[in-house]
Design a protein around this motif. Sequence first.
Motif, PDB file in Angstrom:
ATOM      1  N   UNK C  34      17.984  42.917  30.180  1.00  0.00           N
ATOM      2  CA  UNK C  34      19.291  43.245  29.950  1.00  0.00           C
ATOM      3  C   UNK C  34      20.266  43.582  30.881  1.00  0.00           C
ATOM      4  N   UNK C  35      21.396  43.186  31.058  1.00  0.00           N
ATOM      5  CA  UNK C  35      22.259  43.828  32.386  1.00  0.00           C
ATOM      6  C   UNK C  35      22.904  45.087  31.601  1.00  0.00           C
ATOM      7  N   UNK C  36      23.699  45.767  32.742  1.00  0.00           N
ATOM      8  CA  UNK C  36      24.480  46.852  32.223  1.00  0.00           C
ATOM      9  C   UNK C  36      25.542  46.757  31.122  1.00  0.00           C
ATOM     10  N   UNK C  37      26.209  45.518  31.180  1.00  0.00           N
ATOM     11  CA  UNK C  37      26.974  45.361  30.340  1.00  0.00           C
ATOM     12  C   UNK C  37      26.472  45.039  28.874  1.00  0.00           C
ATOM     13  N   UNK C  38      25.245  44.610  28.985  1.00  0.00           N
ATOM     14  CA  UNK C  38      24.518  44.175  27.578  1.00  0.00           C
ATOM     15  C   UNK C  38      24.161  45.559  27.006  1.00  0.00           C
ATOM     16  N   UNK C  59      33.575  40.660  29.756  1.00  0.00           N
ATOM     17  CA  UNK C  59      34.975  40.122  30.295  1.00  0.00           C
ATOM     18  C   UNK C  59      35.997  41.512  30.076  1.00  0.00           C
ATOM     19  N   UNK C  60      35.851  41.990  28.937  1.00  0.00           N
ATOM     20  CA  UNK C  60      36.885  43.024  28.554  1.00  0.00           C
ATOM     21  C   UNK C  60      36.416  44.395  29.442  1.00  0.00           C
ATOM     22  N   UNK C  61      35.039  44.644  29.320  1.00  0.00           N
ATOM     23  CA  UNK C  61      34.707  45.822  29.988  1.00  0.00           C
ATOM     24  C   UNK C  61      34.987  45.579  31.343  1.00  0.00           C
ATOM     25  N   UNK C  62      34.791  44.756  32.159  1.00  0.00           N
ATOM     26  CA  UNK C  62      35.138  44.522  33.404  1.00  0.00           C
ATOM     27  C   UNK C  62      36.621  44.625  33.815  1.00  0.00           C
ATOM     28  N   UNK C  63      37.431  44.170  32.917  1.00  0.00           N
ATOM     29  CA  UNK C  63      38.788  44.227  33.222  1.00  0.00           C
ATOM     30  C   UNK C  63      39.451  45.860  33.331  1.00  0.00           C
TER      31      UNK C  63
ATOM     32  N   UNK D  35      29.510  40.255  35.459  1.00  0.00           N
ATOM     33  CA  UNK D  35      29.092  41.222  34.443  1.00  0.00           C
ATOM     34  C   UNK D  35      29.645  42.293  34.985  1.00  0.00           C
ATOM     35  N   UNK D  36      29.346  43.552  33.881  1.00  0.00           N
ATOM     36  CA  UNK D  36      29.609  44.791  34.299  1.00  0.00           C
ATOM     37  C   UNK D  36      28.928  45.409  35.498  1.00  0.00           C
ATOM     38  N   UNK D  37      27.617  45.157  35.460  1.00  0.00           N
ATOM     39  CA  UNK D  37      26.679  45.333  36.547  1.00  0.00           C
ATOM     40  C   UNK D  37      27.085  45.097  37.855  1.00  0.00           C
TER      41      UNK D  37
END
Lengths: 261, 261, 261, 261
Positions: C34-38, C59-63, D35-37
Amino acid sequence: MSIHKPIRTDIAWSTPSTITVKGFDLCKDILGTLSLGDIAFLELTDRLPTTRDSVVFNAIAVTLVEHGLTPSAIATRMTYAGAPEAMQAAVAAGLCGLGSVFVGSMETAARMLQEAIPDPARKADFDKLAREIVERFHGRKQAVPGIGHHMHKPVDPRAPRLFQIATENGFDGPYIRLMKQVAKEAEAVYGKSLPINATGAIAAIASELKLPWRIVRGIGVMARAIGLVGHIREEMREPMAREIKTRTEEEATAHLRNRGS
Amino acid sequence: MSIHKPIRTDIAWSTPSTITVKGFDLCKDILGTLSLGDIAFLELTDRLPTTRDSVVFNAIAVTLVEHGLTPSAIATRMTYAGAPEAMQAAVAAGLCGLGSVFVGSMETAARMLQEAIPDPARKADFDKLAREIVERFHGRKQAVPGIGHHMHKPVDPRAPRLFQIATENGFDGPYIRLMKQVAKEAEAVYGKSLPINATGAIAAIASELKLPWRIVRGIGVMARAIGLVGHIREEMREPMAREIKTRTEEEATAHLRNRGS
Amino acid sequence: MSIHKPIRTDIAWSTPSTITVKGFDLCKDILGTLSLGDIAFLELTDRLPTTRDSVVFNAIAVTLVEHGLTPSAIATRMTYAGAPEAMQAAVAAGLCGLGSVFVGSMETAARMLQEAIPDPARKADFDKLAREIVERFHGRKQAVPGIGHHMHKPVDPRAPRLFQIATENGFDGPYIRLMKQVAKEAEAVYGKSLPINATGAIAAIASELKLPWRIVRGIGVMARAIGLVGHIREEMREPMAREIKTRTEEEATAHLRNRGS
Amino acid sequence: MSIHKPIRTDIAWSTPSTITVKGFDLCKDILGTLSLGDIAFLELTDRLPTTRDSVVFNAIAVTLVEHGLTPSAIATRMTYAGAPEAMQAAVAAGLCGLGSVFVGSMETAARMLQEAIPDPARKADFDKLAREIVERFHGRKQAVPGIGHHMHKPVDPRAPRLFQIATENGFDGPYIRLMKQVAKEAEAVYGKSLPINATGAIAAIASELKLPWRIVRGIGVMARAIGLVGHIREEMREPMAREIKTRTEEEATAHLRNRGS
């Protein structure tokens, strides 16, 4: 399962009809009798201040309330601009910066004094102690805590005034004497004007009041919370946060925007 | 480039030899003269308190210093356990929770009173105002701010004591009268004991002191910062944070650990 | 003594040799997979994201990670300048300002959409819903949440890009459709350019992802924590906090210093 | 007036139609791609991660997201109970405790490793370096950072898993080797089981990723912000804050209430 240790507080407790703080009945003994500074003293020492304690403790606490547009005050105003519905968080944001560089330096100075004089009742060789302190910091190429100020020189006017109040109230003890000797010694060794600053004076006087160095920063934290509420009040009426943000962003990104065009 | 607006503060400024706070010379006029509560009043009103202002303002501020092991105090202790080198952040963490549920309710009560009586010098029909207020909250199925307490009933002892101090000092004005009428009316409408609580009394008295409702929460924030330093001091000597954490984690995850075995 | 209620968490638990998060074995199922976003998605929904969920949520988190020199970023830098030993408190100070004015506006927009469409599976009259929403805010002389931007006009480029990503991944549902209709309706009623902004797009997409509006602000809080660490990193190398403080103080107190001389 | 120093950022800038972050176009290059990470990696290093960087960095960040009912998580829940309208302040309160005792210990471990190996490209005598490190901490009667765990013993399962991920991705360099040698040496000198813990593994891997020790704590701060939002979400549905408060207060004041009756 681990074995449970007891959980215990001696600060306050209530019944439906009474509230007791540090052994005193809030409604009968405290309200209308103790001032805000006096209850702060009670929180820090578990005893009511004498009149002299009160004058001296209030003076050092008052000194720390308001230092103008500090980084903390700016952080508070920035936070208020984003979350005006949560004033408490704006004060919290400002307090977060009272660390080693600004208000926390009181702690370092108080520690220096209290470690040099563990027992204020015993005789001490102040010249020797001051020499050792200054040598230690100078040897590590560090600044001696509690002395020197970028603006208030050759004298930080708060130090002599605070020492005067301490002396008038009977607190002219070994910590103040050592602090003065450290400043004198440091000026000789570092070869420049190094007046005792507000931080150094407060550290010395707090030590005379028998406040352990580990809690000394707390005087600054409580006092500055008052000042930060004052900054929020001004920010409500005459805001500066957005303007600072706009100017900062414009200047800081000019080289990128120019390159981009 | 946007056109710059001026940035301006009237709180404090310095020269090498002077510090001025709200127009007063810190060393000459403030230190040794003003107490911590009095400078808090100055920050909130831009004027020095009269003796009567001082007694009343200190009383309401002192009431808010220490409420025992509140969620805020526990948050402060938890934070101190993780970052003992940053006491200021532990106080900040505790302050962050002074929102709508606890201390912030003073603001709601003060707003209710000040919106009902925009001009305290004009005559008011207190019965009618109280009825309208209680109807409004009751209609929305909300609690009326400033009344009721889960523990202090049928009377919150702080309210009559604070009102007594206010009255003795000439602050028995329309906001206190309206607050009392609201409590009476609410008890009839809601059909249960709804004494004025500390929050309600403070909101009314702060309104008598002409403090705008938007800043009223600030009294609680500054006062509680003092109390939270007291909790850190106790946590240093008699820690409870880790024990609370251990017990909480053990109980809260027991169903998972049992399932896992 | 009150009767105790149970305390329970289902988030995580450990044994000496295992750590379980939301039912998954950290070492076997999560790390390296799992990645951080996941894992952020897992925290917010209790389920692993599908590939499409992952792309859209990231995408929304990165924004929200980086918005440049916001008031929050300046608060973080100011705090770091005072307490460089407590980086965590500097991030905390910056987060404190993510309230109703900036990042918190996502919550208001998501609430608006989710209250208008409580069940996204049922048919809705989008024109009517949009008209009602716009009338309600316009009637109260409030801005409609999620539309309009002081700089990004006539289009906030993030909104069409985020909607494109959502559509490509099958999330072109009723909340996005309503958000677009609200913007169109608002432009007509308010008579000016009111593009959907990043906040509005994220609120709509978060609603498509079935995130309740009460937690939507949390996406901004977690994302911005990442950005604020980036600002601390830059402040370490190329500090601006003291310079901002110096300039602000100089300008803001000039009228006092001039009067004083 | 002081001479002004330039204020400059290279993090982000905007035009009406574009947003640029670290030199990349947010809408074209980042959204839907990073991704966020990965954007967290970009914030910490100024470069896009390779696939291998990404896997390894995400693994260490993910490890730090969720540690269950830590003191931080309890502080966040306590704060949310008092100020549910300011979720950001509840996360901030929790972050304030990520200091020297918990997450901040990564920084100490990373510093230890990076000061021992200033240039990872040069040959090093790992046995000698490890001996010197362990002797230094043992001599000061301090714990060696990055090893030992109160619960995860004889092995903290996160360490071997993280090292495996690092090795699989080509990051089996000198910092990991030194960390392992330090643990081995320390077990001999301290005479007890001292496995590398998650903190130590992350410190070593972050050093392999060339992250300077001063910023390493930031990985924990950003990751934990995600986990704390998860705790708020659970607190909304299954609150425990008030119950913890009630129990704590009851037990902690029992000796006072008994005395009082």
